[in-house]
Write an enzyme that holds these catalytic residues in place. Sequence first.
Site, short mmCIF file in Angstrom:
data_model
loop_
_atom_site.label_atom_id
_atom_site.label_comp_id
_atom_site.label_asym_id
_atom_site.label_seq_id
_atom_site.Cartn_x
_atom_site.Cartn_y
_atom_site.Cartn_z
N GLN A 105 -69.95 -77.16 -1.89
CA GLN A 105 -69.60 -75.92 -2.58
C GLN A 105 -69.99 -74.72 -1.72
OE1 GLN A 105 -70.79 -76.40 -7.03
NE2 GLN A 105 -71.99 -77.90 -5.90
N HIS A 123 -64.96 -74.44 -1.76
CA HIS A 123 -64.84 -72.99 -1.93
C HIS A 123 -64.43 -72.30 -0.65
CE1 HIS A 123 -67.77 -73.46 -5.56
NE2 HIS A 123 -66.51 -73.66 -5.90
N CYS A 152 -54.83 -58.22 10.04
CA CYS A 152 -53.88 -59.25 10.47
C CYS A 152 -52.91 -58.64 11.49
CB CYS A 152 -53.12 -59.76 9.25
SG CYS A 152 -51.92 -61.04 9.61
N CYS A 154 -49.98 -58.51 11.04
CA CYS A 154 -48.99 -57.80 10.22
C CYS A 154 -49.56 -56.50 9.65
CB CYS A 154 -48.47 -58.71 9.11
SG CYS A 154 -49.60 -58.87 7.70
ZN LIG Z 1 -50.59 -60.96 7.68
#
Ligand SMILES: [Zn+2]
Length: 262
Positions: A105, A123, A152, A154
């Site tokens: 966990q 998790h 990211c 993006c």
């Molecule tokens: Zn992205």
Amino acid sequence: MRASGSDPIREAARLLAERRNAVALTGAGISVESGIPSFRGAQGMWAKYDPMEYATLHAFMQSPRKVWEMLTEMVSVCGFASPNAAHKGLAALEGMGVVRAVITQNVDGLHQAAGSRRVIEYHGSMEELICVHCWKRYLTRERWTPGAVPLCDCDEILKPNVVLFGEPIPWLAQEVAEEEARTCGVLMVIGTSAQVSPACDIPRIAKESGAAVVEINPEETSLSGNVTDIHLRGSASEVLRRILEEFSADEETPSSPSHKIK
Ligand SMILES: [Zn+2]
């Protein structure tokens, strides 16, 4: 299967050696000795940051920069921690063919750092970042610098690939964990009272499928005297060290001295 009269550590080692088919379910207690405080304790993250304000998917989507304040501390704590004798002990038992998987966990990556190869992360992991927009994943150490909010390709903000409140447990991890529980010979529950869903199902599934449940926790939990067959009281590192000692005492000619842990 209560270990009456005999040494419970020896009894647990005997079971592990006979069945050679153990799975470990670990929680915050195994990493405390690596300096990672339990989230819920007085020193834990939730004493400082209200999880409903800092650790929900909703909060992250609303104000990712604020959530990254808390995450920055979490990444630092996990990044500086190293595996302790309990993590290394489980990895050694895996190397000996005694333990076949670890379901954890924890999100600290310490089982892998200790050398465990089959780790099911219920998790997720702080080692990885994920874009909530395009799902592209990155290694945290390659994409993140302390204090910064990682982006990211993006241009969206990246989230650690951990399960925040309000997010489901990864489907595959849950399936694999339940299959491990159904088919193991011994379930070792270490440093967790396994009260949080769905981890709480694992000891019950293992028990109903015929596994012996060996619990390693310093205190009584709701499992003790319920599904637990053998409760080994003590810190995870100390108990695992003693279990490994039983193994090396049994083997006349230890074939692999590398199993010794520091
Ligand atoms: Zn992205």
